[in-house]
Design an enzyme around this catalytic site. Structure first.
Site, PDB file in Angstrom:
ATOM      1  CB  ALA A  64      -0.879  -0.074   1.129  1.00  0.00           C
ATOM      2  N   GLY A 107       0.468  -5.002   0.483  1.00  0.00           N
ATOM      3  CA  GLY A 107      -0.591  -5.120  -0.262  1.00  0.00           C
ATOM      4  C   GLY A 107      -0.080  -5.806  -1.724  1.00  0.00           C
ATOM      5  CD  GLU A 110      -2.793  -7.779   2.157  1.00  0.00           C
ATOM      6  OE1 GLU A 110      -2.339  -6.677   1.847  1.00  0.00           O
ATOM      7  OE2 GLU A 110      -3.364  -8.290   3.150  1.00  0.00           O
ATOM      8  CD  GLU A 130       0.985  -5.678   5.217  1.00  0.00           C
ATOM      9  OE1 GLU A 130       1.783  -6.414   5.629  1.00  0.00           O
ATOM     10  OE2 GLU A 130       0.210  -5.790   4.302  1.00  0.00           O
TER      11      GLU A 130
HETATM   12  N1  COA Z   1       4.573   3.297  -0.323  1.00  0.00           N
HETATM   13  C1  COA Z   1       5.010   4.441  -0.701  1.00  0.00           C
HETATM   14  N2  COA Z   1       6.019   4.775  -1.166  1.00  0.00           N
HETATM   15  C2  COA Z   1       7.180   3.513  -0.892  1.00  0.00           C
HETATM   16  C3  COA Z   1       6.770   2.336  -0.517  1.00  0.00           C
HETATM   17  C4  COA Z   1       5.158   2.147  -0.119  1.00  0.00           C
HETATM   18  N3  COA Z   1       4.817   0.940   0.069  1.00  0.00           N
HETATM   19  N4  COA Z   1       7.734   1.620  -0.906  1.00  0.00           N
HETATM   20  C5  COA Z   1       8.707   2.102  -1.389  1.00  0.00           C
HETATM   21  N5  COA Z   1       8.300   3.401  -1.540  1.00  0.00           N
HETATM   22  C6  COA Z   1       9.243   4.672  -1.938  1.00  0.00           C
HETATM   23  C7  COA Z   1      10.369   4.858  -1.027  1.00  0.00           C
HETATM   24  O1  COA Z   1       9.777   5.952   0.085  1.00  0.00           O
HETATM   25  C8  COA Z   1      11.169   5.597  -1.930  1.00  0.00           C
HETATM   26  O2  COA Z   1      10.909   6.936  -2.285  1.00  0.00           O
HETATM   27  P1  COA Z   1      11.941   8.329  -2.205  1.00  0.00           P
HETATM   28  O3  COA Z   1      12.813   8.010  -3.445  1.00  0.00           O
HETATM   29  O4  COA Z   1      10.969   9.490  -2.498  1.00  0.00           O
HETATM   30  O5  COA Z   1      12.547   8.257  -1.046  1.00  0.00           O
HETATM   31  C9  COA Z   1      11.049   4.875  -3.284  1.00  0.00           C
HETATM   32  O6  COA Z   1      10.036   3.976  -3.089  1.00  0.00           O
HETATM   33  C10 COA Z   1      12.322   3.797  -3.396  1.00  0.00           C
HETATM   34  O7  COA Z   1      12.319   3.010  -2.068  1.00  0.00           O
HETATM   35  P2  COA Z   1      13.572   2.668  -1.071  1.00  0.00           P
HETATM   36  O8  COA Z   1      13.218   2.351   0.161  1.00  0.00           O
HETATM   37  O9  COA Z   1      14.753   4.026  -1.265  1.00  0.00           O
HETATM   38  O10 COA Z   1      14.078   1.384  -1.866  1.00  0.00           O
HETATM   39  P3  COA Z   1      15.020   0.392  -1.358  1.00  0.00           P
HETATM   40  O11 COA Z   1      15.606  -0.463  -2.533  1.00  0.00           O
HETATM   41  O12 COA Z   1      16.232   0.610  -0.389  1.00  0.00           O
HETATM   42  O13 COA Z   1      14.076  -0.612  -0.441  1.00  0.00           O
HETATM   43  C11 COA Z   1      11.999  -1.846   0.086  1.00  0.00           C
HETATM   44  C12 COA Z   1      13.034  -1.301  -1.246  1.00  0.00           C
HETATM   45  C13 COA Z   1      10.697  -2.658  -0.846  1.00  0.00           C
HETATM   46  C14 COA Z   1      12.624  -3.062   0.774  1.00  0.00           C
HETATM   47  C15 COA Z   1      11.537  -0.602   0.739  1.00  0.00           C
HETATM   48  O14 COA Z   1      11.279   0.480  -0.004  1.00  0.00           O
HETATM   49  C16 COA Z   1      10.384  -1.083   1.652  1.00  0.00           C
HETATM   50  O15 COA Z   1      10.592  -1.689   2.772  1.00  0.00           O
HETATM   51  N6  COA Z   1       9.249  -0.165   1.283  1.00  0.00           N
HETATM   52  C17 COA Z   1       7.926  -0.720   2.181  1.00  0.00           C
HETATM   53  C18 COA Z   1       7.413  -1.968   2.108  1.00  0.00           C
HETATM   54  C19 COA Z   1       6.303  -2.009   3.023  1.00  0.00           C
HETATM   55  O16 COA Z   1       6.485  -1.784   4.209  1.00  0.00           O
HETATM   56  N7  COA Z   1       5.107  -2.484   2.482  1.00  0.00           N
HETATM   57  C20 COA Z   1       3.924  -2.585   3.217  1.00  0.00           C
HETATM   58  C21 COA Z   1       3.027  -1.310   3.196  1.00  0.00           C
HETATM   59  S1  COA Z   1       1.600  -1.296   4.087  1.00  0.00           S
END
Ligand code: COA
Length: 256
Positions: A64, A107, A110, A130
């Site tokens: 999400a 999500g 999911e 989450e």
């Molecule tokens: N929602 C909104 N933005 C997101 C996102 C999400 N779920 N996941 C990643 N992004 C954005 C980051 O904020 C970042 O934006 P920025 O460049 O403006 O700072 C961009 O996507 C790149 O993400 P980044 O974290 O820098 O990449 P990474 O390769 O270091 O890590 C992940 C990748 C997937 C491990 C990490 O982004 C992450 O943990 N994301 C969240 C996953 C999550 O908790 N999902 C459940 C949501 S309810």
């Protein structure tokens, strides 16, 4: 604004790609709206017999949109009718195949679980992180993941935030096939074309019947299967498929 979802028609299949690369395909309200609209359009088109849903090589979807969640109240989320969108995906008639490469989280996981089957690149990583954010999965993760992989693995993934590799997800029953990194989308399309070559009435009824196994009791599922069999028998496709076999030729299914 660029399209949040890209659609390529390669009849008899269609490929739908999530397209928010800067946010790792985070499933914003706008993206989910567009996704459901595109999927429903394709679902109404008889020329499309299987849909592939993918992201990029780096990420299927990172969950999400956390920014949107952080800005929303519970009531705003409730009124955003998110549940209806997920139900709409679940209710599609056309077989829906998730092509997963890279991160498939929250999500995103999911969404893949809402598809009929998952073809995963060897790079795929599945998770429900989450609880790290102080919330829980809310689009079926606690239910569908548990049914797909069993309680032990689901508890591990959901409570500890551990990511499953493609091979682990395959061994656990979450993923149908694991394919080479460079061929993830081509292989998914190949599987989709295999599905699209079968009788469309039969594949629709069969996917519904398999979903019953997953969602109801054995007896209700068996009752549904019997009725679906007779319905498939009444189709022109069944006549064509059975006759083509006896005449040693390829069937020409019309979806009727
Ligand atoms: N929602 C909104 N933005 C997101 C996102 C999400 N779920 N996941 C990643 N992004 C954005 C980051 O904020 C970042 O934006 P920025 O460049 O403006 O700072 C961009 O996507 C790149 O993400 P980044 O974290 O820098 O990449 P990474 O390769 O270091 O890590 C992940 C990748 C997937 C491990 C990490 O982004 C992450 O943990 N994301 C969240 C996953 C999550 O908790 N999902 C459940 C949501 S309810």
């Amino acid at each position: 604004m660029p399209d949040l979802v890209l659609v390529e028609r390669e009849e008899p299949i269609a490929v739908v790609l999530l397209n928010r690369p800067q946010q790792l395909n985070a499933l914003s309200d706008a993206l989910m709206d567009e996704l459901v609209t595109r999927l429903q359009e394709l679902d109404r088109d008889d020329a499309v017999r299987c849909i592939v849903l993918g992201g990029s090589e780096r990420v299927f979807a990172a969950g999400a949109d956390i920014g949107e969640l952080a800005r929303s109240s519970a009531i705003e989320l409730y009124y955003a009718r998110r549940v209806e969108r997920w139900d709409a995906i679940r209710n599609l008639w056309t077989p829906l195949l998730a092509a997963v490469s890279g991160y498939c989280l929250g999500g995103g996981c999911e969404l893949a679980l809402s598809c009929d089957l998952i073809v995963a690149s060897e790079t795929a990583r599945f998770g429900q992180p989450e609880t790290s954010l102080g919330i829980i999965p809310g689009a079926g993760g606690t239910q569908r993941l548990t049914r797909a992989v069993g309680k032990a693995t689901a508890m591990d993934v959901i409570l500890s935030g551990r990511l499953l590799s493609a091979d682990e997800a395959h061994a656990a029953g979450l993923v149908a096939r694991v394919v080479a990194r460079e061929a993830w989308l081509d292989e998914a399309k190949r599987v989709a074309r295999e599905i699209a070559s079968k009788g469309p009435v039969a594949t629709r009824l069969a996917k519904e019947a398999v979903n019953r196994a997953y969602e109801s009791t054995l007896q209700l599922g068996l009752d549904y299967e019997r009725r679906a069999l007779y319905l498939s028998f009444a189709s022109e496709d069944a006549k064509e498929g059975l006759t083509a076999f006896t005449e040693k030729r390829k069937p020409d299914f019309k979806g009727r």
